[in-house]
Design an enzyme around this catalytic site. Structure first.
Site, PDB file in Angstrom:
ATOM      1  N   LYS A  22       0.860  -1.310   0.070  1.00 48.27           N
ATOM      2  CA  LYS A  22      -0.108   0.111   0.034  1.00 48.27           C
ATOM      3  C   LYS A  22       0.957   1.260  -0.020  1.00 48.27           C
ATOM      4  O   LYS A  22       0.714   2.276  -0.685  1.00 48.27           O
ATOM      5  CB  LYS A  22      -0.781  -0.101   1.211  1.00 48.27           C
ATOM      6  CG  LYS A  22      -1.490   1.216   1.657  1.00 48.27           C
ATOM      7  CD  LYS A  22      -2.228   1.138   2.931  1.00 48.27           C
ATOM      8  CE  LYS A  22      -1.761   1.460   3.967  1.00 48.27           C
ATOM      9  NZ  LYS A  22      -1.233   2.831   4.515  1.00 48.27           N
ATOM     10  N   ASN A  23       1.946   1.216   0.765  1.00 45.23           N
ATOM     11  CA  ASN A  23       2.571   2.580   1.006  1.00 45.23           C
ATOM     12  C   ASN A  23       3.530   2.709  -0.131  1.00 45.23           C
ATOM     13  O   ASN A  23       4.226   3.513  -0.118  1.00 45.23           O
ATOM     14  CB  ASN A  23       3.499   2.303   2.300  1.00 45.23           C
ATOM     15  CG  ASN A  23       2.559   2.457   3.513  1.00 45.23           C
ATOM     16  OD1 ASN A  23       1.454   2.899   3.349  1.00 45.23           O
ATOM     17  ND2 ASN A  23       3.047   2.210   4.646  1.00 45.23           N
ATOM     18  N   CYS A 115      -4.201  12.817  13.007  1.00 44.84           N
ATOM     19  CA  CYS A 115      -5.073  11.516  13.070  1.00 44.84           C
ATOM     20  C   CYS A 115      -4.691  10.705  14.263  1.00 44.84           C
ATOM     21  O   CYS A 115      -4.131  11.251  15.101  1.00 44.84           O
ATOM     22  CB  CYS A 115      -4.557  10.550  11.935  1.00 44.84           C
ATOM     23  SG  CYS A 115      -2.957  10.012  12.061  1.00 44.84           S
ATOM     24  N   ARG A 120       0.329  14.949  12.538  1.00 37.14           N
ATOM     25  CA  ARG A 120       0.790  14.740  11.252  1.00 37.14           C
ATOM     26  C   ARG A 120       1.305  15.795  10.123  1.00 37.14           C
ATOM     27  O   ARG A 120       0.612  16.067   9.144  1.00 37.14           O
ATOM     28  CB  ARG A 120      -0.096  13.693  10.321  1.00 37.14           C
ATOM     29  CG  ARG A 120      -0.584  12.649  11.053  1.00 37.14           C
ATOM     30  CD  ARG A 120       0.548  11.537  11.602  1.00 37.14           C
ATOM     31  NE  ARG A 120       1.079  10.929  10.215  1.00 37.14           N
ATOM     32  CZ  ARG A 120       0.597   9.797   9.614  1.00 37.14           C
ATOM     33  NH1 ARG A 120      -0.563   9.358  10.034  1.00 37.14           N
ATOM     34  NH2 ARG A 120       1.180   9.291   8.726  1.00 37.14           N
ATOM     35  N   ASP A 306       5.012   0.935  12.008  1.00 37.51           N
ATOM     36  CA  ASP A 306       3.968   0.233  11.572  1.00 37.51           C
ATOM     37  C   ASP A 306       3.759  -1.285  12.064  1.00 37.51           C
ATOM     38  O   ASP A 306       2.827  -1.760  11.738  1.00 37.51           O
ATOM     39  CB  ASP A 306       3.882   0.191   9.921  1.00 37.51           C
ATOM     40  CG  ASP A 306       3.766   1.540   9.417  1.00 37.51           C
ATOM     41  OD1 ASP A 306       3.905   1.585   8.300  1.00 37.51           O
ATOM     42  OD2 ASP A 306       3.311   2.558  10.348  1.00 37.51           O
ATOM     43  N   ARG A 398      -8.487  -0.500   5.367  1.00 38.91           N
ATOM     44  CA  ARG A 398      -7.577   0.465   4.591  1.00 38.91           C
ATOM     45  C   ARG A 398      -6.453   0.028   4.308  1.00 38.91           C
ATOM     46  O   ARG A 398      -5.839   0.541   3.235  1.00 38.91           O
ATOM     47  CB  ARG A 398      -7.492   1.834   5.357  1.00 38.91           C
ATOM     48  CG  ARG A 398      -8.724   2.591   5.736  1.00 38.91           C
ATOM     49  CD  ARG A 398      -8.467   3.750   6.739  1.00 38.91           C
ATOM     50  NE  ARG A 398      -7.171   4.590   5.835  1.00 38.91           N
ATOM     51  CZ  ARG A 398      -6.512   5.520   6.546  1.00 38.91           C
ATOM     52  NH1 ARG A 398      -6.717   6.005   7.663  1.00 38.91           N
ATOM     53  NH2 ARG A 398      -5.542   6.092   5.553  1.00 38.91           N
TER      54      ARG A 398
HETATM   55  C1  EPZ Z   1       4.666   6.718   6.264  1.00 37.67           C
HETATM   56  O1  EPZ Z   1       3.848   8.051   6.578  1.00 37.67           O
HETATM   57  C2  EPZ Z   1       3.567   5.927   6.097  1.00 37.67           C
HETATM   58  N1  EPZ Z   1       2.373   6.128   5.260  1.00 37.67           N
HETATM   59  C3  EPZ Z   1       3.056   5.395   7.438  1.00 37.67           C
HETATM   60  O2  EPZ Z   1       2.427   4.281   7.561  1.00 37.67           O
HETATM   61  C4  EPZ Z   1       4.384   5.046   8.389  1.00 37.67           C
HETATM   62  O3  EPZ Z   1       3.906   4.897   9.681  1.00 37.67           O
HETATM   63  C5  EPZ Z   1       5.552   6.378   8.255  1.00 37.67           C
HETATM   64  O4  EPZ Z   1       5.687   6.543   6.822  1.00 37.67           O
HETATM   65  C6  EPZ Z   1       6.641   6.103   8.971  1.00 37.67           C
HETATM   66  O5  EPZ Z   1       7.230   4.983   8.737  1.00 37.67           O
HETATM   67  C7  EPZ Z   1       2.520   5.927   3.984  1.00 37.67           C
HETATM   68  O6  EPZ Z   1       3.651   5.674   3.284  1.00 37.67           O
HETATM   69  C8  EPZ Z   1       1.289   6.006   3.190  1.00 37.67           C
HETATM   70  P1  EPZ Z   1       6.710  10.116   7.907  1.00 37.67           P
HETATM   71  P2  EPZ Z   1       4.376   9.517   6.434  1.00 37.67           P
HETATM   72  O7  EPZ Z   1       6.348  11.653   7.049  1.00 37.67           O
HETATM   73  O8  EPZ Z   1       5.363   9.551   5.272  1.00 37.67           O
HETATM   74  C9  EPZ Z   1       7.408  13.490  11.218  1.00 37.67           C
HETATM   75  C10 EPZ Z   1       0.373   2.660   7.825  1.00 37.67           C
HETATM   76  O9  EPZ Z   1       0.348   2.284   8.891  1.00 37.67           O
HETATM   77  N2  EPZ Z   1       7.085  14.518  10.090  1.00 37.67           N
HETATM   78  O10 EPZ Z   1       7.935   9.487   7.539  1.00 37.67           O
HETATM   79  O11 EPZ Z   1       3.339  10.295   6.471  1.00 37.67           O
HETATM   80  C11 EPZ Z   1       5.658  12.781  11.582  1.00 37.67           C
HETATM   81  O12 EPZ Z   1       5.083  13.554  12.440  1.00 37.67           O
HETATM   82  C12 EPZ Z   1       0.975   4.362   7.667  1.00 37.67           C
HETATM   83  O13 EPZ Z   1       0.605   2.277   6.776  1.00 37.67           O
HETATM   84  C13 EPZ Z   1       7.420  15.825  10.359  1.00 37.67           C
HETATM   85  O14 EPZ Z   1       7.651  16.382  11.656  1.00 37.67           O
HETATM   86  O15 EPZ Z   1       5.149   9.547   7.667  1.00 37.67           O
HETATM   87  C14 EPZ Z   1       6.460  11.571  12.345  1.00 37.67           C
HETATM   88  O16 EPZ Z   1       6.766  11.746  13.601  1.00 37.67           O
HETATM   89  C15 EPZ Z   1       0.729   5.021   9.019  1.00 37.67           C
HETATM   90  N3  EPZ Z   1       7.352  16.967   9.401  1.00 37.67           N
HETATM   91  C16 EPZ Z   1       7.616  11.133  11.540  1.00 37.67           C
HETATM   92  O17 EPZ Z   1       8.021  12.342  10.958  1.00 37.67           O
HETATM   93  C17 EPZ Z   1       6.784  16.460   8.276  1.00 37.67           C
HETATM   94  O18 EPZ Z   1       6.786  16.984   7.089  1.00 37.67           O
HETATM   95  C18 EPZ Z   1       7.805  10.424  10.267  1.00 37.67           C
HETATM   96  O19 EPZ Z   1       6.524  10.645   9.447  1.00 37.67           O
HETATM   97  C19 EPZ Z   1       6.681  15.004   7.774  1.00 37.67           C
HETATM   98  C20 EPZ Z   1       6.810  14.159   8.904  1.00 37.67           C
END
Ligand code: EPZ
Length: 419
Positions: A22-23, A115, A120, A306, A398
């Site tokens: 999915k990701n 969420c 996020r 995850d 989802r």
């Molecule tokens: C991806 O989300 C995945 N989703 C998430 O999987 C996964 O948990 C996450 O990466 C971490 O591995 C998809 O790929 C669709 P991040 P993403 O930006 O990219 C902070 C699932 O269960 N951050 O890597 O949105 C954020 O708050 C989902 O399949 C900032 O501070 O996550 C978090 O603490 C849930 N500023 C950390 O970084 C930003 O601009 C990692 O978030 C972006 C992120």
């Protein structure tokens, strides 16, 4: 709303075919916006999040055709404003910003809300776009990005919580058509980032270093259509391996990339389970003694956030004291209260769960919250006495293709009750 009834105590045995990731599929589908030519993406899982993404692309003007796991997309003409009512349903919609910016030099998308796993933000995404020459305005809950010209730059995506997976993808997709060289420092190293880079390269992009902290992109004038098969879903595979650890004699996941699973199979070995790898198959079976664990979720190649909820379900009935710390989403413990309703002994101390193993959980009505917490409750139900009723099952749908049917084929007894 549908609910799932899990009858505990059945032993699992057999092999389950893992779906496409999915990701990985979500940003790759968004990347088709970068060319006017048709793209064909295969092994796309049948999930509600994928349906949302395809709906957004259609609303933007793409021709979308889907036949089982194959999706053909042609973005001949595209609008640059994504509709709020769909975008708000899925945070991952944010990954249309990069390709719209790369192709049309403008994009308007509603800001993703928070969420249940916490705030996020997308500040790192926006930092990357601004470094490429875009101006960013946030008003009325929308983020509007405008870039008369995109010029390559050196961008750092490092943050307190490691890097950003979708942020790395978004900046990559904006930079592939920029003038000159872009260096992304502190890039996410997840396999899904590598898969996206491989698709962009198949479209004619020039990208080096995907899968490391430093990605170099040489901008090109345009990209052409391409065909691509999505990598296996390492989190779905990990979830089924934990299901096997919780209540299996021997469970095998097939059509996987074992290297992507090391961050999950290593802790399972440490927890006392036998793991065997045979080509694109990985199996888990009970060992002589289970052991408590200390687990820290960190970005790839570390233990994935995850998989944290699923491991908590396993450690809830592992003798001894386990300590699970969340370094990516510190609030990602919605499953703890529900596991405690089933008799788990878990003490939450900020971003750390201290789990004292109990001999058995007992079935109870529980509430799903985010997709991985929901999966963890189903896994907990597999080993519980009696029936566990998991409500709000849409969360599971989802991210998991027919998880109940796949578990039943392994010997579980799970009913889906249409509400
Ligand atoms: C991806 O989300 C995945 N989703 C998430 O999987 C996964 O948990 C996450 O990466 C971490 O591995 C998809 O790929 C669709 P991040 P993403 O930006 O990219 C902070 C699932 O269960 N951050 O890597 O949105 C954020 O708050 C989902 O399949 C900032 O501070 O996550 C978090 O603490 C849930 N500023 C950390 O970084 C930003 O601009 C990692 O978030 C972006 C992120």
């Amino acid at each position: 709303m549908d609910k799932i009834l899990v009858h505990g105590g059945r032993r699992l045995r057999g092999t389950v075919k893992i779906s496409g990731s999915k990701n990985s599929a979500l940003p790759i589908l968004a990347a088709t916006l970068l060319t006017k030519e048709p793209c064909t993406i295969s092994r796309v899982p049948d999930l509600s999040d994928i349906h949302y993404m395809l709906t957004i692309l259609s609303e933007l003007g793409c021709e979308v055709e889907r036949a089982s796991g194959m999706v053909q997309i042609r973005a001949e003409k595209v609008k640059t404003h994504a509709p709020y009512d769909i975008v708000r349903k899925m945070r991952a919609s944010v990954c249309i910003l990069g390709p719209l910016l790369g192709r049309e030099h403008r994009a308007t998308v509603s800001l993703p809300g928070g969420c249940v796993i916490g705030d996020r933000p997308i500040d790192l995404h926006l930092r990357g776009f601004e470094a490429l020459g875009a101006s960013v305005k946030v008003s009325n809950g929308n983020v509007m990005i405008l870039a008369p010209k995109l010029t390559g730059a050196t961008i750092s995506l490092r943050s307190t919580f490691g890097s950003t997976v979708l942020g790395t993808g978004n900046v990559m997709m904006a930079a592939v058509l920029a003038d000159g060289q872009t260096i992304i420092d502190g890039a996410a190293e997840e396999p899904e980032v590598v898969d996206l880079a491989n698709f962009l390269i198949a479209m004619g992009a020039k990208i080096d270093g995907a899968g490391t902290r430093r990605i170099t992109i040489e901008g090109v004038k345009e990209l052409h259509g391409a065909k691509h098969e999505v990598i296996p879903d390492r989190i779905e595979a990990g979830t089924f391996l934990v299901a096997g650890a919780i209540s299996g004699d021997e469970v095998t996941v097939s059509r996987v990339n074992p290297e992507h699973l090391l961050a999950v199979t290593s802790p399972l070995r440490e927890a006392g389970f036998h793991i065997t790898v045979n080509g694109n198959k990985v199996s888990v079976s009970p060992g002589p003694k289970r052991r408590a664990l200390k687990l820290d979720t960190i970005p790839y190649p570390g233990f994935p956030t995850d998989m944290q909820a699923q491991m908590c379900a396993l450690l809830a009935t592992t003798d001894g004291i386990s300590v699970v710390s969340e370094h990516v989403f510190p609030n990602r413990f919605m499953h703890v209260a529900e596991l405690k309703r089933m008799g788990a002994n878990i003490d939450l101390q900020g971003p750390t769960a201290v789990i004292t193993g109990v001999p058995k959980l007992s079935g109870a009505p529980v509430m799903a919250s985010d997709l991985r917490a929901s999966a963890a409750l189903v896994l907990a139900g597999l080993q519980a006495d009696g029936v566990t009723e998991v409500n709000r099952v849409y969360h599971i749908d989802r991210g998991y293709e027919s998880i109940d049917e796949k578990l039943n084929e392994l010997g579980a007894e799970i009913e889906r009750v249409k509400a």
